[in-house]
Design a protein around this motif. Sequence first.
Motif, mmCIF file in Angstrom:
data_model
loop_
_atom_site.group_PDB
_atom_site.id
_atom_site.type_symbol
_atom_site.label_atom_id
_atom_site.label_comp_id
_atom_site.label_asym_id
_atom_site.label_seq_id
_atom_site.Cartn_x
_atom_site.Cartn_y
_atom_site.Cartn_z
ATOM 1 N N VAL A 291 0.857 -1.184 0.000
ATOM 2 C CA VAL A 291 0.000 0.000 0.000
ATOM 3 C C VAL A 291 0.892 1.232 0.000
ATOM 4 N N GLY A 292 0.519 2.243 -0.807
ATOM 5 C CA GLY A 292 1.256 3.489 -0.869
ATOM 6 C C GLY A 292 0.596 4.570 -0.037
ATOM 7 N N PHE A 293 1.424 5.304 0.729
ATOM 8 C CA PHE A 293 0.951 6.375 1.608
ATOM 9 C C PHE A 293 1.535 7.706 1.136
ATOM 10 N N ALA A 294 0.687 8.696 0.905
ATOM 11 C CA ALA A 294 1.140 10.010 0.470
ATOM 12 C C ALA A 294 1.593 10.839 1.659
ATOM 13 N N THR A 295 2.671 11.599 1.469
ATOM 14 C CA THR A 295 3.167 12.499 2.502
ATOM 15 C C THR A 295 3.725 13.749 1.846
ATOM 16 N N VAL A 296 3.754 14.844 2.582
ATOM 17 C CA VAL A 296 4.348 16.069 2.056
ATOM 18 C C VAL A 296 5.827 16.164 2.416
ATOM 19 N N GLU A 297 6.293 15.290 3.314
ATOM 20 C CA GLU A 297 7.708 15.324 3.728
ATOM 21 C C GLU A 297 8.145 13.907 4.047
ATOM 22 N N MET A 298 9.081 13.389 3.269
ATOM 23 C CA MET A 298 9.413 11.978 3.302
ATOM 24 C C MET A 298 9.883 11.498 4.672
ATOM 25 N N ASP B 106 6.050 8.389 10.577
ATOM 26 C CA ASP B 106 4.642 8.237 10.965
ATOM 27 C C ASP B 106 4.112 6.853 10.580
ATOM 28 N N VAL B 107 4.410 6.414 9.361
ATOM 29 C CA VAL B 107 3.941 5.098 8.914
ATOM 30 C C VAL B 107 4.628 4.001 9.731
ATOM 31 N N ALA B 108 5.918 4.173 10.010
ATOM 32 C CA ALA B 108 6.644 3.185 10.812
ATOM 33 C C ALA B 108 6.008 3.047 12.190
ATOM 34 N N GLU B 109 5.695 4.162 12.824
ATOM 35 C CA GLU B 109 5.077 4.116 14.153
ATOM 36 C C GLU B 109 3.700 3.456 14.097
ATOM 37 N N ARG B 110 2.957 3.771 13.070
ATOM 38 C CA ARG B 110 1.597 3.225 12.931
ATOM 39 C C ARG B 110 1.599 1.710 12.804
ATOM 40 N N PHE B 111 2.592 1.159 12.125
ATOM 41 C CA PHE B 111 2.613 -0.279 11.864
ATOM 42 C C PHE B 111 3.657 -1.018 12.687
ATOM 43 N N GLY B 112 4.316 -0.338 13.593
ATOM 44 C CA GLY B 112 5.299 -1.003 14.442
ATOM 45 C C GLY B 112 6.543 -1.440 13.712
ATOM 46 N N VAL B 113 6.977 -0.635 12.749
ATOM 47 C CA VAL B 113 8.155 -0.948 11.950
ATOM 48 C C VAL B 113 9.291 -0.016 12.360
ATOM 49 N N ASP B 114 10.507 -0.503 12.326
ATOM 50 C CA ASP B 114 11.672 0.340 12.586
ATOM 51 C C ASP B 114 11.760 1.407 11.498
ATOM 52 N N PRO B 115 11.794 2.700 11.855
ATOM 53 C CA PRO B 115 11.903 3.735 10.821
ATOM 54 C C PRO B 115 13.113 3.542 9.907
ATOM 55 N N GLY B 116 14.176 2.935 10.435
ATOM 56 C CA GLY B 116 15.352 2.682 9.620
ATOM 57 C C GLY B 116 15.151 1.614 8.568
ATOM 58 N N ALA B 117 14.017 0.908 8.633
ATOM 59 C CA ALA B 117 13.749 -0.142 7.650
ATOM 60 C C ALA B 117 13.344 0.429 6.297
ATOM 61 N N PHE B 118 12.932 1.697 6.254
ATOM 62 C CA PHE B 118 12.528 2.296 4.983
ATOM 63 C C PHE B 118 13.757 2.600 4.141
ATOM 64 N N LEU C 221 5.189 -1.470 2.711
ATOM 65 C CA LEU C 221 4.683 -0.141 3.009
ATOM 66 C C LEU C 221 5.478 0.831 2.160
ATOM 67 N N VAL C 222 4.790 1.588 1.314
ATOM 68 C CA VAL C 222 5.436 2.482 0.356
ATOM 69 C C VAL C 222 5.059 3.915 0.714
ATOM 70 N N VAL C 223 6.037 4.721 1.067
ATOM 71 C CA VAL C 223 5.793 6.129 1.383
ATOM 72 C C VAL C 223 6.140 6.963 0.158
ATOM 73 N N LEU C 224 5.217 7.844 -0.244
ATOM 74 C CA LEU C 224 5.316 8.579 -1.502
ATOM 75 C C LEU C 224 5.291 10.083 -1.245
ATOM 76 N N GLU C 225 6.310 10.782 -1.716
ATOM 77 C CA GLU C 225 6.353 12.240 -1.645
ATOM 78 C C GLU C 225 6.333 12.793 -3.066
ATOM 79 N N PRO C 226 5.422 13.710 -3.375
ATOM 80 C CA PRO C 226 5.293 14.159 -4.769
ATOM 81 C C PRO C 226 6.510 14.928 -5.259
#
Length: 216
Positions: free
Chosen positions: A84-91, A97-109, A132-137
């Motif tokens: 699933v892709g999540f849109a953000t204004v700041e990568m 935020d996505v890492a915290e929501r799903f219990g993932v290490d932020p360094g895993a991105f 988990l895909v984080v997308l910044e335009p």
Amino acid sequence: MDLVVDWESPDPGALGVRLADRLRLPRPDPDVERFALQLAGGVVRIARTAPGRRERLVGVSPIDRSHLAAADREASHGVALLGVGFATVEMGRGARDVAERFGVDPGAFRLAADESWLGAVARVARLGGARLVVLEPTTEGRVAAALARFGEGPVAVYVGLPGPASGSVRRGPLGAGSLVPGSPAWGPFTIVLAGSFGDAGATRRWGDKPASTIER
């Protein structure tokens, strides 16, 4: 760990028919109020919106479906929910935020290929078998339109489909895929990756094609 995606639409039956036809799944009743696409790796639940609300992804949550019987898994017809892709204004903040929501290490991105269809840079992390895909335009494209309309949150579903690609194909964070037509300019978006399935972390990506055959 699988993902459950909740998708609301003013016309869930028409949306279901459009997705089922593209994904080669059984069509739902066109008059249905709610239904679920059972996929390997997760479920996409589609329901009618409240009056006056626009089509959008309203929720994504992890679920342990390791207990499912083989017959239940076969209901997916080999179609897989890849991520699933999540849109953000700041990568940086969006990934945290996505890492915290799903219990993932932020360094895993990790930095991935740009999402060409949606006009965004991408970072990807594993959650069980999903991504988990984080997308910044980076352009005034589809992710930018989604952010302007709804703000940050889930905007895209990545689906793996056995067999050859259909339609125009562009590179993306999970490999080369095609955009299912018919979505509003602000989404939600469905991107289909065709070909052999395996570990998304492998060198060979779903749907990869020689560069000369990919629309730029």
